[in-house]
Design a protein around this motif. Structure first.
Motif, short mmCIF file in Angstrom:
data_model
loop_
_atom_site.label_atom_id
_atom_site.label_comp_id
_atom_site.label_asym_id
_atom_site.label_seq_id
_atom_site.Cartn_x
_atom_site.Cartn_y
_atom_site.Cartn_z
N GLU A 1 0.83 -1.21 0.00
CA GLU A 1 0.00 0.00 0.00
C GLU A 1 0.86 1.26 0.00
O GLU A 1 0.62 2.20 -0.77
CB GLU A 1 -0.90 -0.03 1.24
N ILE A 2 1.90 1.29 0.84
CA ILE A 2 2.75 2.47 0.93
C ILE A 2 3.53 2.67 -0.37
O ILE A 2 3.67 3.79 -0.87
CB ILE A 2 3.70 2.35 2.14
N ARG A 3 4.03 1.58 -0.94
CA ARG A 3 4.79 1.70 -2.19
C ARG A 3 3.89 2.15 -3.34
O ARG A 3 4.33 2.88 -4.23
CB ARG A 3 5.49 0.39 -2.51
N ALA A 4 2.64 1.72 -3.33
CA ALA A 4 1.70 2.18 -4.35
C ALA A 4 1.45 3.68 -4.21
O ALA A 4 1.36 4.41 -5.21
CB ALA A 4 0.39 1.41 -4.25
N GLN A 5 1.36 4.15 -2.98
CA GLN A 5 1.20 5.59 -2.76
C GLN A 5 2.46 6.35 -3.18
O GLN A 5 2.38 7.46 -3.72
CB GLN A 5 0.86 5.85 -1.29
N GLY A 6 3.64 5.76 -2.94
CA GLY A 6 4.88 6.37 -3.41
C GLY A 6 4.93 6.46 -4.92
O GLY A 6 5.38 7.46 -5.48
N LYS A 7 4.48 5.43 -5.60
CA LYS A 7 4.44 5.44 -7.07
C LYS A 7 3.52 6.55 -7.56
O LYS A 7 3.85 7.27 -8.52
CB LYS A 7 3.96 4.08 -7.58
N ALA A 8 2.36 6.70 -6.91
CA ALA A 8 1.45 7.78 -7.29
C ALA A 8 2.09 9.15 -7.07
O ALA A 8 1.94 10.06 -7.88
CB ALA A 8 0.15 7.66 -6.49
N ALA A 9 2.83 9.28 -5.97
CA ALA A 9 3.52 10.56 -5.69
C ALA A 9 4.55 10.86 -6.78
O ALA A 9 4.69 12.01 -7.20
CB ALA A 9 4.18 10.51 -4.32
#
Length: 330
Positions: free
Chosen positions: A192-200
């Motif tokens: 979940e956190i890495r997916a949010q990082g990718k979006a950032a």
């Protein structure tokens, strides 16, 4: 939790593992399409004289929980409300740990909707200007949705990788990290956190493109070269009022520094614009002997040669130039 963010970032910066060629695409990740944007292709993205960024289209991500007031990015406060930083190891050249002091990529948004973006897919060896602008209401809403900002809770997660980076998301008293753990590791909501990082990172592409170059202070590091190390590159003249030798360090000392070692802060000096101009010339190849040569900026003062690195600053850095989440209670 097994580690704190500050200890982890400092330890990983000292490793300087040889994954630098991967970092332009995200260390340990497949390269993303540089043309991909986080918004609908029909969206209007523009920069006004005030550096305003707007966007249209839909975005996925966190919605408000029942009976919970919405968490706003642009709440009118003067502090950081949303930040993303990609931290970690990576081989860098002489003096250049300074360039990635606050991340190989970062996005910072404060309560006034002002943003600072650094680290696009096509940057060269971390010699990239930071750009700034202001989110409009639509962009604020879409950014918050894309990063599921409303649903953030503090978490420290780990994912299996021996050359990965640390994804750091923080703001509104919340800190979220997903850190590479070698040889194995899988703990917490790392996907979940890495997916949010990718979006950032996708938002960095768009906001950097629509922003304006920052002005104001810079931080630099000047590394004095040994007399027996011959320089064959074109050199630049030192443009600042302060004497270069008074702020320089020896090469052997530079090798002992890590990412959180402070650089020399320069403000209110007319030579700052010249330094930024040198950066542009460096990226254009003016200080290289051949195409593809490492990007280093040599400067001469008498018979001495110095390798100089310079980066832009973000207003929310501490006195050492470090941008990190505040300690609990601060």
């Amino acid at each position: 939790m097994r580690r704190t963010v500050a200890r982890l970032a400092s330890r990983r910066s000292l490793l300087l593992v040889a994954c630098a060629p991967l970092l332009a695409q995200g260390c340990g990740e497949p390269a993303a399409d540089p043309a991909r944007a986080p918004h609908d292709s029909s969206a209007d993205t523009s920069t006004s004289s005030g550096g305003s960024a707007s966007s249209g289209g839909s975005a996925s991500g966190g919605g408000s929980a029942p009976n919970q007031p919405p968490r706003r990015v642009c709440d009118g406060s003067s502090g950081v409300r949303l930040a993303y930083q990609q931290l970690g190891g990576g081989a860098v050249g002489t003096g250049q740990s300074l360039l990635v002091q606050n991340g190989f990529r970062y996005l910072v948004v404060d309560g006034q909707c002002r943003y600072w973006a650094f680290g696009t897919q096509d940057m060269k060896s971390f010699w990239q200007e930071t750009r700034t602008g202001t989110l409009d209401a639509a962009a604020e809403k879409e950014l918050a949705a894309a990063l599921a900002y409303q649903d953030w809770t503090s978490a420290e997660a780990y994912y299996p990788s021996c050359d990965g980076s640390t994804e750091l998301l923080w703001g509104d008293s919340v800190t979220r990290t997903a850190t590479a753990a070698c040889p194995d590791g899988s703990e917490g909501p790392h996907e979940e956190i890495r997916a949010q990082g990718k979006a950032a990172r996708e938002w960095i592409e768009t906001l950097w493109a629509s922003g304006a170059p920052v002005d104001g202070p810079v931080r630099l590091r000047a590394v004095r070269q040994p007399p027996d190390l011959q320089n064959t590159r074109p050199t630049a003249e030192w443009p600042l009022e302060v004497d270069i030798d008074s702020v320089a360090i020896d090469l052997v000392d530079d090798l002992q520094l890590n990412i959180e070692s402070p650089g020399y802060l320069v403000k209110d000096d007319p030579g700052i614009a010249v330094l930024r101009g040198y950066r542009d010339k460096l990226l254009a190849g003016d200080f290289s002997e051949y195409e593809g040569q490492d990007l280093l900026l040599p400067m001469e003062d008498g018979n001495d040669v110095y390798i100089v690195s310079v980066r832009d600053t973000v207003p929310y850095e501490n006195e050492d130039g470090i941008l990190r989440p505040p300690e609990p209670g601060q």
